[in-house]
Scaffold this motif. Structure first.
Motif, PDB file in Angstrom:
ATOM      1  N   ARG B 141      28.111  78.993  73.788  1.00  0.00           N
ATOM      2  CA  ARG B 141      28.103  77.573  73.412  1.00  0.00           C
ATOM      3  C   ARG B 141      27.059  77.359  72.315  1.00  0.00           C
ATOM      4  N   PRO B 142      27.220  76.314  71.546  1.00  0.00           N
ATOM      5  CA  PRO B 142      26.243  76.063  70.485  1.00  0.00           C
ATOM      6  C   PRO B 142      25.047  75.289  71.035  1.00  0.00           C
ATOM      7  N   CYS B 143      23.873  75.587  70.522  1.00  0.00           N
ATOM      8  CA  CYS B 143      22.724  74.731  70.842  1.00  0.00           C
ATOM      9  C   CYS B 143      21.889  74.592  69.577  1.00  0.00           C
ATOM     10  N   GLY B 144      21.555  73.373  69.255  1.00  0.00           N
ATOM     11  CA  GLY B 144      20.834  73.184  68.002  1.00  0.00           C
ATOM     12  C   GLY B 144      20.539  71.739  67.703  1.00  0.00           C
ATOM     13  N   LEU B 145      20.499  71.435  66.436  1.00  0.00           N
ATOM     14  CA  LEU B 145      20.060  70.116  65.993  1.00  0.00           C
ATOM     15  C   LEU B 145      21.063  69.505  65.029  1.00  0.00           C
ATOM     16  N   VAL B 146      21.071  68.194  64.984  1.00  0.00           N
ATOM     17  CA  VAL B 146      21.902  67.504  64.003  1.00  0.00           C
ATOM     18  C   VAL B 146      21.001  66.981  62.886  1.00  0.00           C
ATOM     19  N   PHE B 147      21.469  67.153  61.666  1.00  0.00           N
ATOM     20  CA  PHE B 147      20.688  66.773  60.485  1.00  0.00           C
ATOM     21  C   PHE B 147      21.395  65.737  59.644  1.00  0.00           C
ATOM     22  N   SER B 148      20.625  65.074  58.859  1.00  0.00           N
ATOM     23  CA  SER B 148      21.234  64.342  57.757  1.00  0.00           C
ATOM     24  C   SER B 148      21.341  65.316  56.589  1.00  0.00           C
ATOM     25  N   THR B 149      22.456  65.270  55.887  1.00  0.00           N
ATOM     26  CA  THR B 149      22.557  66.108  54.681  1.00  0.00           C
ATOM     27  C   THR B 149      21.772  65.478  53.537  1.00  0.00           C
ATOM     28  N   GLY B 150      21.326  64.240  53.757  1.00  0.00           N
ATOM     29  CA  GLY B 150      20.637  63.521  52.685  1.00  0.00           C
ATOM     30  C   GLY B 150      21.618  62.777  51.791  1.00  0.00           C
ATOM     31  N   LYS B 151      22.900  62.837  52.124  1.00  0.00           N
ATOM     32  CA  LYS B 151      23.912  62.182  51.271  1.00  0.00           C
ATOM     33  C   LYS B 151      24.499  60.983  52.013  1.00  0.00           C
TER      34      LYS B 151
END
Lengths: 407, 239
Positions: B141-151
């Motif tokens: 399963r995935p584990c991580g973070l969500v980001f803004s691409t800045g766009k």
């Protein structure tokens, strides 16, 4: 640091690295392994540590000390973890544990996250006074079929870490701690992978007497039975019934592998003096030559029957070459079958795919381009760096056991 | 179009619409966690698929899109691909490939569908095929973070401009995660256009099946839909 890789690595990965590092600035990371020079781990750390530093993450790299007996034992352990049938007795364990006990007195583990690499320093977890939930065990070897006795011993230590990291799912083990995957990577700026001028490639092929006017099939790997060099020769002979081409088997023998000289002799015997088969036994530091040979190849092969990860596949794809690889170990994780190359299960399968690629040069070129892009997205050192930053975030948030993504 | 430096936005789970009603393009960065669920036969796959966390099902249903964003694989999910490649069972592979993820509202529903397919096949054909350890199906399963691409995009025109260039992972995030991981009724693009009064475009965006295209083909199709709508609105205005 990311600027050095701008235009090479994907912008998205570089921006992720910057963003992840921003949240870790001021934190400290510590790596511990068993050697400063020689071997893939040392090579990787030598490149990664300055990258972490340049991102504002204080990073220290410590190396444990050991005597000859210790390294004899850990060499046996290393082989056993990759499936070798070795004896590992009480005395071996004592030598191993005593050495780490001594190291623990000198070693200062004081970073926010400590990454211990491979088996040699693994039992430090037992001797150091440090929060174990912030200790990470990074496995760099093929643990698909480990020797039960040695893994049984080692797993007792690994179970005490906060997190374990493996290359591919097949290497993960039944453990009571979270396990994540970080595949290996290549550095596109290293001597083995940097761009070369055509003259440099030609200089190397001429040095070895290889004719670049005819197709060249290249396999780069140690002379090891699991790399199936005799199978490669058999496939080449089948291909040669239709194509005037050459085969290069480039690799080295290893001092710690008594079989390699024997395999090399068998390969010479198998080649039977064929002037179009080039058997090159290269020294361990022949990175430039390997780079040039991979770039001179029309098709690259890695017809292993058993493989750890097989980074030569990634190296070849990075150079825009279609790769015919054995469906073993980490090779299927690298080759997208029929898109960036072909996965094969026999010499005949390899010959069939080679004949296809040699008769469809445009398709071979397209496959090579896709392979390079696949590597750019997935197997460059910048992605490796990003993965370590994610590990740091995960450990520092104290939630490696649960996904923090969208839950 | 406003662009700013990307910033780690942990636990950010919104639809990518900020307080100014601009569309903020997000993306996820993740590690793959290996889970203690493995299968060497269809029977074991059924058991593991029943027990594995839903995020694991999500991972295996979408992994192929990440592996090769420019190419639609022969089998669109790991279950079908494994059944074909490792087990050599083309029939169940096809049935698993035909899972209708756009029509099924939740991962629990998809889990039921997978279970039914496997159980029926086991009943018809038995569980005779087993693979070796080296070919077992390992749940992750995935584990991580969500980001803004800045766009960000304030207007549909800006949206089109960003859509053309934004990282492909961002398109994945906004197309595939809203319904199955965030409980939304439609993808983020559809939601945003609906809020801006583009009802029919929103409907088309909600209805199209992104599982039948590679990620890059999805990008092209989305652009076609949006640009056709903008062109048609302009023609109406000009008339």
């Amino acid at each position: 640091m990311p600027d050095t890789y701008r235009g090479i690595a994907p912008e998205s990965v570089l921006s992720e690295v910057e963003a992840l590092a921003a949240g870790l600035r001021g934190h400290a990371l510590q790596h511990v392994n068993s050697t400063r020079k020689g071997g893939g781990v040392a090579e990787l750390l030598a490149r990664l540590v300055p990258m972490f530093e340049s991102l504002g993450i204080r990073t220290r790299w410590d190396v444990i000390d050991g005597n000859g007996d210790f390294y004899d034992v850990t060499k046996s352990m290393h082989n056993a973890l990759q499936g070798a049938d070795v004896e590992f007795n009480y005395e071996d364990r004592e030598i191993y544990l005593e050495c780490l006990r001594e190291n623990s007195k000198k070693l200062r583990l004081d970073a926010d996250v400590v990454v211990i690499h491979d088996a040699q320093p693994a039992y430090l977890v037992d001797f150091c006074d440090f929060d174990r939930s912030r200790m990470v065990w990074r496995c760099h070897v093929d643990l698909a079929q480990p020797n039960a006795s040695v893994w049984g011993f080692l797993s007792r230590a690994v179970s005490k870490y906060g997190l374990a990291i493996f290359h591919v799912p097949q290497f993960a083990q039944p453990l009571p701690i979270p396990q994540v995957l970080i595949p290996p990577s290549i550095d596109p700026l290293s001597e083995k992978n940097r761009e070369l001028e055509e003259e440099q490639i030609t200089e190397v092929t001429e040095r070895f007497g290889i004719d670049r006017a005819r197709p060249v099939v290249v396999q780069v790997s140690r002379f090891d039975r699991f790399k199936d060099p005799l199978g490669v020769i058999r496939a080449f002979r089948l291909v040669r019934q239709n194509f005037d081409c050459q085969l290069v088997l480039a690799g080295g023998t290893a001092d710690d592998d008594p079989e390699s000289a024997q395999v090399l002799a068998e390969v010479h015997e198998g080649a039977d003096g064929d002037p179009d088969i080039f058997i090159l036994s290269l020294p361990p530091d022949a990175d430039f030559e390997i780079n040039a040979l991979q770039r001179a190849a029309t098709v690259v092969m890695q017809k292993s029957t058993r493989e750890g990860f097989g980074l030569t596949v990634t190296e070849a794809m990075w150079k825009g070459k279609p790769v015919v690889g054995g469906a073993a170990g980490g090779i299927p994780a690298q080759i997208i079958d029929r898109s960036t190359g072909f996965l094969v299960h026999s010499a005949e399968g390899a010959a069939f795919r080679l004949r296809y690629l040699l008769s469809h040069p445009k398709h071979a070129t397209r496959m090579g381009k896709r392979g390079r892009e696949h590597v750019r997205r997935n197997f460059l050192i910048t992605r490796h760096l990003r993965d370590y930053l994610l590990v740091m975030h995960s450990v520092l948030r104290g939630c490696p056991e649960s996904p923090i993504w969208l839950l | 179009m406003a662009t700013e430096k990307p910033e780690a936005a942990s636990m950010k789970q919104g639809p990518g619409i900020d307080s100014n009603e601009a569309f903020e393009f997000l993306r996820a960065s993740y590690l793959v966690q290996v889970l203690p669920f493995r299968a060497r036969s269809l029977g074991q796959l059924l058991t593991a698929a029943t027990l594995a966390p839903e995020t694991s099902l999500f991972y295996h249903l979408h992994h192929a899109f990440f592996r090769s964003p420019e190419r639609l694989p022969e089998y669109p999910n790991d279950f079908a691909s494994w059944a074909h490649t490792s087990l050599g069972d083309a029939v169940v592979a096809e049935r698993l490939a035909n899972l209708n993820l756009t029509r099924t509202a939740s991962l629990s529903g998809i889990r039921r569908e997978i279970s039914v397919i496997l159980a029926e096949h086991l009943q018809d054909s038995g569980d005779g095929r087993h693979v070796g350890k080296e070919n077992e199906f390992i749940f992750c399963r995935p584990c991580g973070l969500v980001f803004s691409t800045g766009k960000r995009a304030q207007t549909p025109g800006e949206f089109l401009e960003v859509l053309q260039k934004v990282e492909i992972d961002s398109i994945f995030y906004h197309l595939f995660t809203p319904r199955l991981l965030r409980g939304a009724s439609r993808n983020d693009f559809s939601t945003w256009f609906e809020r801006r009064g583009f009802g029919s475009l929103s409907q088309r965006l909600a209805e199209f099946d992104p599982y039948l295209n590679s990620l890059e083909d999805n990008r092209r199709y989305l652009m076609e839909l949006v640009s056709a709508e903008l062109k048609s609105r302009k023609e109406v205005r000009d008339a």
